[in-house]
Design a protein around this motif. Structure first.
Motif, short mmCIF file in Angstrom:
data_model
loop_
_atom_site.label_atom_id
_atom_site.label_comp_id
_atom_site.label_asym_id
_atom_site.label_seq_id
_atom_site.Cartn_x
_atom_site.Cartn_y
_atom_site.Cartn_z
N ASN A 358 0.80 -1.22 0.00
CA ASN A 358 0.00 0.00 0.00
C ASN A 358 0.84 1.28 0.00
OD1 ASN A 358 -2.44 1.45 0.06
ND2 ASN A 358 -2.23 1.78 2.24
N ARG A 359 0.33 2.22 -0.76
CA ARG A 359 0.79 3.60 -0.68
C ARG A 359 -0.42 4.47 -0.99
NH1 ARG A 359 5.06 6.99 -0.46
NH2 ARG A 359 5.11 8.84 -1.78
N LEU A 360 -0.63 5.49 -0.18
CA LEU A 360 -1.76 6.37 -0.38
C LEU A 360 -1.80 6.86 -1.83
CD1 LEU A 360 -4.08 8.08 0.93
CD2 LEU A 360 -2.36 9.88 1.25
N ILE A 361 -2.95 6.69 -2.47
CA ILE A 361 -3.10 7.14 -3.86
C ILE A 361 -3.38 8.63 -3.85
CG2 ILE A 361 -4.47 6.91 -5.97
CD1 ILE A 361 -4.97 3.99 -5.13
N ARG A 362 -2.46 9.40 -4.39
CA ARG A 362 -2.57 10.86 -4.31
C ARG A 362 -2.04 11.49 -5.60
NH1 ARG A 362 -3.22 15.68 -4.30
NH2 ARG A 362 -3.27 17.05 -2.48
N PRO A 363 -2.86 11.48 -6.67
CA PRO A 363 -2.41 12.13 -7.91
C PRO A 363 -2.39 13.65 -7.76
CG PRO A 363 -4.68 11.42 -8.12
CD PRO A 363 -4.20 10.89 -6.80
#
Length: 382
Positions: A358-363
């Motif tokens: 997991n890695r925070l999805i932050r476009p």
């Protein structure tokens, strides 16, 4: 502000790796975990496909039996879950009910916040098993009927039809719905799957991620198209009316739902199997034969009309899903809920993949607003 041009709709932007499925839109190919969709649609049950997508391989007979046993053991509703069903308004859309029911299921789960692999796997089994019971019970409740308890001896697809209608489906109907569930179980990083990964990536619980996916699937540009496609077939009414009706739609600049796909530039590979299932249902009753004829007539117009051929628009998975689900006796507003009953498998597979790495999805977004300027006091604003 950035110098990078935004990518509208994230076209061709790779944001995740997956072992679940692969799509070739130019060649019209779909693969689930190394298996061609055609082989799975013709030879595998939905339970086998769910096992494949969750555990990476097709099950042995013993493994399949154990998996089916786990699902069967989770199907029945507790008193609290039945109360939840009866508390959902009867006047809403089926997807509104499903969204609320899955959210409520999470509130009744004391381990809902757990995100370890074992807990997430168990939640997946629980939701996959209970969601058909919940939505069938809700539909019966709004019709003034008592819920039908699940029948442990029936498979996943047949059991839903049994709970919905109160009688065991014909084997051909059960197999047709089972094939539908196989075909809709997984389809890459589509809008609802992406929503689920965003939610779980932020550390929300699994039920939140599923509710995010369900809300997204309701959209008319996603799963909601199957209901709209059937509404169009109902309005057309007869095969000979297809061409004139579509011409009138196009003149009004309306969209023909169930046609065109963001990925496929040729016929959706799932369509051939749904067409086959509709033909099977047509063999069971004359009403289904009528809807097959109308769908085929609309498909013929799409195949030759310049509006569609110039844009490489072909019937998609929703196109023949519509007459199939209608022939199986589902109310129109449960069409997309049926989609969700299947896609829960894909959503859970992606949720588990996201949690594994997991890695925070932050476009990023490209700011195009005004430049910074002095603040104006309230008394001085016009």
């Amino acid at each position: 502000m950035t110098s990078e041009a935004p990518v509208r709709g994230l076209d061709n932007v790779v944001v995740a790796s997956t072992r679940l499925s692969a799509i070739d839109g130019t060649a019209g190919r779909l693969i689930y975990a190394g298996y061609a969709i055609h082989d799975l649609a013709e030879q595998a049950s939905f339970e086998e496909v769910a096992y494949l997508l969750w555990y990476g391989e097709l099950p042995s007979a013993e493994q399949l039996g154990a998996f089916r046993g786990r699902l069967a053991a989770e199907r029945a509703l507790s008193a609290a879950e039945l109360a939840l069903v009866r508390g959902v308004p009867a006047g809403g859309h089926g997807m509104d009910a499903m969204r609320t029911l899955i959210s409520g299921l999470g509130q009744l789960d004391s381990e809902a916040d757990a995100l370890d692999s074992a807990a997430v796997e168990q939640i997946g089994v629980r939701v996959l098993a209970k969601a058909p019971t919940l939505i069938a019970a809700w539909d019966r409740a709004r019709r003034g009927l008592e819920p039908v308890a699940p029948e442990q001896s029936l498979g996943h697809a047949a059991n839903f039809l049994y709970m919905l209608h109160g009688e065991a489906p014909a084997p051909e109907a059960a197999r047709a719905f089972d094939t539908y569930l196989v075909l809709l179980a997984e389809h890459g990083l589509n809008a609802s799957t992406f929503a689920a990964r965003v939610a779980i990536g932020a550390g929300a619980d699994v039920y939140c991620a599923l509710v995010a996916a369900i809300g997204t699937l309701k959209g008319l540009l996603h799963g909601g198209a199957n209901q709209k496609a059937m509404e169009t077939f109902l309005a057309i009414g007869a095969p000979e009316q297809a061409a004139s009706y579509i011409d009138a739609m196009l003149a009004r600049h309306e969209r023909l739902m169930g046609v065109g796909h963001r990925i496929y530039k040729v016929e959706d590979p799932r369509v051939r199997h749904l067409r086959r299932c509709v033909k099977t249902m047509a063999g069971l009753n004359g009403d289904a034969e009528r809807w097959q004829a109308i769908a085929d007539a609309v498909g013929g117009v799409v195949a030759t009309h310049p509006h569609f051929t110039k844009r490489q628009l072909n019937p998609n998975v929703e196109f023949y899903s519509a007459p199939l689900l209608y022939s199986l006796g589902l109310p129109l507003d449960l069409f997309t809920a049926a989609f969700a009953l299947s896609r829960t498998v894909g959503w859970m597979g992606h949720i588990r993949e996201q949690l594994a790495d997991n890695r925070l999805i932050r476009p990023k977004s490209d700011y195009v607003g005004p430049s910074v300027h002095p603040f104006t006091q309230l008394a001085e604003r016009n």
